[in-house]
Design a protein around this motif. Structure first.
Motif, PDB file in Angstrom:
ATOM      1  N   GLU A 222       0.809  -1.214   0.000  1.00 48.27           N
ATOM      2  CA  GLU A 222       0.000   0.000   0.000  1.00 48.27           C
ATOM      3  C   GLU A 222       0.842   1.263   0.000  1.00 48.27           C
ATOM      4  N   ILE A 223       2.157   1.144   0.086  1.00 49.52           N
ATOM      5  CA  ILE A 223       3.041   2.317   0.088  1.00 49.52           C
ATOM      6  C   ILE A 223       3.294   2.729  -1.357  1.00 49.52           C
ATOM      7  N   VAL A 224       2.733   3.860  -1.747  1.00 47.24           N
ATOM      8  CA  VAL A 224       2.867   4.332  -3.122  1.00 47.24           C
ATOM      9  C   VAL A 224       4.154   5.138  -3.294  1.00 47.24           C
ATOM     10  N   ARG A 225       4.463   5.956  -2.310  1.00 46.25           N
ATOM     11  CA  ARG A 225       5.690   6.745  -2.385  1.00 46.25           C
ATOM     12  C   ARG A 225       6.250   6.889  -0.971  1.00 46.25           C
ATOM     13  N   VAL A 226       7.561   7.061  -0.889  1.00 45.82           N
ATOM     14  CA  VAL A 226       8.253   7.168   0.392  1.00 45.82           C
ATOM     15  C   VAL A 226       9.191   8.364   0.331  1.00 45.82           C
ATOM     16  N   GLY A 227       9.069   9.239   1.313  1.00 50.06           N
ATOM     17  CA  GLY A 227      10.019  10.330   1.472  1.00 50.06           C
ATOM     18  C   GLY A 227      10.948  10.011   2.624  1.00 50.06           C
ATOM     19  N   ASN A 228      12.225   9.721   2.311  1.00 52.99           N
ATOM     20  CA  ASN A 228      13.196   9.354   3.332  1.00 52.99           C
ATOM     21  C   ASN A 228      14.019  10.593   3.700  1.00 52.99           C
ATOM     22  N   LYS A 229      13.920  10.980   4.966  1.00 52.10           N
ATOM     23  CA  LYS A 229      14.622  12.170   5.437  1.00 52.10           C
ATOM     24  C   LYS A 229      15.964  11.846   6.068  1.00 52.10           C
ATOM     25  N   SER A 230      16.381  10.585   6.002  1.00 49.52           N
ATOM     26  CA  SER A 230      17.602  10.170   6.696  1.00 49.52           C
ATOM     27  C   SER A 230      18.674   9.636   5.762  1.00 49.52           C
ATOM     28  N   GLN A 231      18.470   9.652   4.472  1.00 53.08           N
ATOM     29  CA  GLN A 231      19.466   9.157   3.539  1.00 53.08           C
ATOM     30  C   GLN A 231      20.225  10.314   2.907  1.00 53.08           C
ATOM     31  N   GLY A 232      21.537  10.140   2.817  1.00 52.61           N
ATOM     32  CA  GLY A 232      22.343  11.163   2.167  1.00 52.61           C
ATOM     33  C   GLY A 232      22.458  12.415   3.007  1.00 52.61           C
ATOM     34  N   TRP A 233      22.175  13.550   2.431  1.00 53.60           N
ATOM     35  CA  TRP A 233      22.275  14.824   3.125  1.00 53.60           C
ATOM     36  C   TRP A 233      20.894  15.447   3.257  1.00 53.60           C
ATOM     37  N   ALA A 234      20.819  16.509   4.041  1.00 53.97           N
ATOM     38  CA  ALA A 234      19.552  17.201   4.277  1.00 53.97           C
ATOM     39  C   ALA A 234      19.783  18.705   4.154  1.00 53.97           C
ATOM     40  N   MET A 235      18.693  19.407   3.929  1.00 55.43           N
ATOM     41  CA  MET A 235      18.752  20.864   3.787  1.00 55.43           C
ATOM     42  C   MET A 235      17.878  21.516   4.861  1.00 55.43           C
ATOM     43  N   VAL A 236      18.483  22.423   5.590  1.00 53.56           N
ATOM     44  CA  VAL A 236      17.756  23.203   6.599  1.00 53.56           C
ATOM     45  C   VAL A 236      17.330  24.518   5.955  1.00 53.56           C
ATOM     46  N   VAL A 237      16.047  24.825   6.015  1.00 53.23           N
ATOM     47  CA  VAL A 237      15.496  26.054   5.437  1.00 53.23           C
ATOM     48  C   VAL A 237      14.740  26.791   6.538  1.00 53.23           C
ATOM     49  N   ILE A 238      15.155  28.015   6.827  1.00 51.32           N
ATOM     50  CA  ILE A 238      14.546  28.816   7.890  1.00 51.32           C
ATOM     51  C   ILE A 238      14.129  30.158   7.293  1.00 51.32           C
ATOM     52  N   ASP A 239      12.852  30.463   7.383  1.00 52.66           N
ATOM     53  CA  ASP A 239      12.323  31.748   6.927  1.00 52.66           C
ATOM     54  C   ASP A 239      11.973  32.598   8.146  1.00 52.66           C
ATOM     55  N   ALA A 263      30.766  27.580  12.998  1.00 53.41           N
ATOM     56  CA  ALA A 263      32.135  27.552  13.492  1.00 53.41           C
ATOM     57  C   ALA A 263      32.262  26.875  14.844  1.00 53.41           C
ATOM     58  N   GLU A 264      31.170  26.597  15.525  1.00 50.30           N
ATOM     59  CA  GLU A 264      31.231  25.934  16.823  1.00 50.30           C
ATOM     60  C   GLU A 264      31.744  24.511  16.654  1.00 50.30           C
ATOM     61  N   PRO A 265      32.657  24.061  17.521  1.00 50.69           N
ATOM     62  CA  PRO A 265      33.262  22.717  17.355  1.00 50.69           C
ATOM     63  C   PRO A 265      32.237  21.585  17.398  1.00 50.69           C
ATOM     64  N   GLU A 266      31.205  21.710  18.242  1.00 48.56           N
ATOM     65  CA  GLU A 266      30.240  20.622  18.353  1.00 48.56           C
ATOM     66  C   GLU A 266      29.321  20.501  17.144  1.00 48.56           C
ATOM     67  N   HIS A 267      29.327  21.516  16.260  1.00 46.68           N
ATOM     68  CA  HIS A 267      28.447  21.482  15.091  1.00 46.68           C
ATOM     69  C   HIS A 267      29.211  21.474  13.765  1.00 46.68           C
ATOM     70  N   GLN A 268      30.536  21.475  13.810  1.00 43.48           N
ATOM     71  CA  GLN A 268      31.300  21.539  12.566  1.00 43.48           C
ATOM     72  C   GLN A 268      31.083  20.296  11.696  1.00 43.48           C
ATOM     73  N   THR A 269      30.994  19.131  12.329  1.00 42.03           N
ATOM     74  CA  THR A 269      30.820  17.895  11.549  1.00 42.03           C
ATOM     75  C   THR A 269      29.416  17.742  10.986  1.00 42.03           C
ATOM     76  N   GLU A 270      28.469  18.530  11.458  1.00 48.34           N
ATOM     77  CA  GLU A 270      27.090  18.421  10.994  1.00 48.34           C
ATOM     78  C   GLU A 270      26.818  19.281   9.763  1.00 48.34           C
ATOM     79  N   PHE A 271      27.674  20.245   9.494  1.00 49.12           N
ATOM     80  CA  PHE A 271      27.527  21.104   8.318  1.00 49.12           C
ATOM     81  C   PHE A 271      28.345  20.523   7.163  1.00 49.12           C
ATOM     82  N   THR A 297      24.243  17.021   7.429  1.00 51.06           N
ATOM     83  CA  THR A 297      24.069  15.577   7.386  1.00 51.06           C
ATOM     84  C   THR A 297      22.622  15.231   7.732  1.00 51.06           C
ATOM     85  N   ALA A 298      22.199  14.025   7.335  1.00 53.60           N
ATOM     86  CA  ALA A 298      20.817  13.631   7.596  1.00 53.60           C
ATOM     87  C   ALA A 298      20.532  13.524   9.093  1.00 53.60           C
ATOM     88  N   ASP A 299      21.498  13.018   9.856  1.00 53.09           N
ATOM     89  CA  ASP A 299      21.287  12.858  11.289  1.00 53.09           C
ATOM     90  C   ASP A 299      21.333  14.184  12.041  1.00 53.09           C
TER      91      ASP A 299
END
Length: 354
Positions: A222-239, A263-271, A297-299
């Motif tokens: 019954e699954i026609v389409r799947v949106g996977n938010k955890s594969q590859g990379w992700a985009m953060v959009v803030i308006d 530039a924060e060390p705890e977030h450098q690997t996430e960008f 990153t996706a995570d």
């Protein structure tokens, strides 16, 4: 003188103890001849094919089928268990591998579950094929006519196929989902009505737990389409709406805050790329809207999104733009915002506002 005819010679009396000819008993059958030589029993020799040869051949067919099944299952088990090492077999590799596994790296649950599910399907398929072929050979040895039997099996298979279309559809969809690695345990997916984290993946059912804690049981067919938010990379959009304040000043403040977060060390690997304030995204009666984007990153998408929102809000407040944004929203209808009043008092932008 009477003539007396000679009496006929008596026929030779048959000797019941005389051993019959082996060639006449067994008709050049090697097994029959050997049994007759060992036992001297004519009935046992003539029946040797039915009571000895056929059972032995049937037992041999069953033993060979079990041996072939064991060898194939062993090969499948070795193929699936090799996922616990860095060298992953090509059959179980997803179509788009994100990161190559390093030596000693922990293998995620989704890969282990994919391997077990695919291995279970392959083992079941191998068992069905091997035992079906063995059963047909055994029936042939027992003297059954396989033509009507195969025709009947085909009719039953067609009837079952029509009656269990949804089940077959679910199984096929689940198999292709596993082979293509569309989603796995721990992924955040959007499958229509259910949006959440995948908890279990099966051939027929996939379970997804949404943000409210509801566990959804979804049939794979019954699954026609799947949106996977955890594969590859992700985009953060803030308006962020800025009202009628100076857009260039707001963009500069927001860009500085976003770069500070990256530039924060705890977030450098996430960008994956530096964040960017692209500019005015929308104009409404309430003013302009500034868009900020960041490739992560996706995570780390959720963490970066929350951290950017916090930093951008604090930057607007510390720069004094928040008060001006609030003041511009409280202006009476038809009033001219202060940012649009120049030295001459005309309605011209004074600071490059959009």
């Amino acid at each position: 003188m009477l003539f007396r005819a000679p009496s006929p010679s008596p026929s030779p009396t048959p000797d019941i103890f005389t051993t019959p000819d082996v060639s006449k008993v067994c008709n050049t059958d090697v097994v029959c001849s050997r049994i007759y030589e060992w036992t001297g029993n004519q009935w046992l020799a003539n029946s040797s094919y039915v009571i000895i040869v056929k059972p032995l051949r049937i037992i041999g067919i069953i033993l060979v089928a079990m041996l072939i099944r064991w060898l194939l299952h062993r090969a499948i088990d070795r193929l699936t268990t090799s996922t616990s090492r860095a060298s992953m077999p090509a059959l179980l590799k997803p179509l788009k591998e994100r990161v190559a596994a390093e030596e000693g790296q922990f293998i995620p649950e989704r890969r282990r579950q994919r391997a077990e599910a695919i291995g279970s399907v392959l083992r079941s398929f191998v068992s069905a094929v091997v035992f079906t072929m063995a059963a047909l050979l055994v029936f042939g040895e027992l003297g059954f006519n396989l033509g009507p039997l195969l025709a009947s099996a085909g009719i039953v298979g067609v009837a079952l196929g029509f009656g269990a279309q949804s089940l077959v559809k679910d199984l096929i969809a689940g198999l292709f989902m596993l082979l293509e690695d569309q989603y796995g345990v721990g992924d955040t997916v959007d499958v229509g009505e259910a949006v959440g984290v995948v908890e279990t993946v099966g051939l027929r059912i996939t379970t997804v737990r949404d943000a409210r804690g509801v566990l959804w049981y979804i049939r794979n067919g019954e699954i026609v389409r799947v949106g996977n938010k955890s594969q590859g990379w992700a985009m953060v959009v803030i308006d962020i709406p800025i009202g009628f304040v100076n857009s260039e000043q707001a963009i500069a403040v927001l860009r500085e805050a976003a770069e500070a977060v990256a530039a924060e060390p705890e977030h450098q690997t996430e960008f994956l790329e530096p964040p960017d304030v692209v500019g005015v995204e929308q104009l409404t009666v309430d003013g302009a809207t500034i868009r900020t984007i960041a490739k992560t990153t996706a995570d780390g998408q959720v963490i970066v999104q929350r951290e950017l929102r916090r930093a951008l809000t604090e930057a607007l407040e510390s720069s004094g733009l928040s008060e001006r944004i609030a003041a511009s929203r409280l202006l009476p209808r038809g009033a001219v915002p202060p940012a649009y009043l120049g030295n001459s008092g005309t309605d011209q932008p004074a600071g490059g506002a959009t």
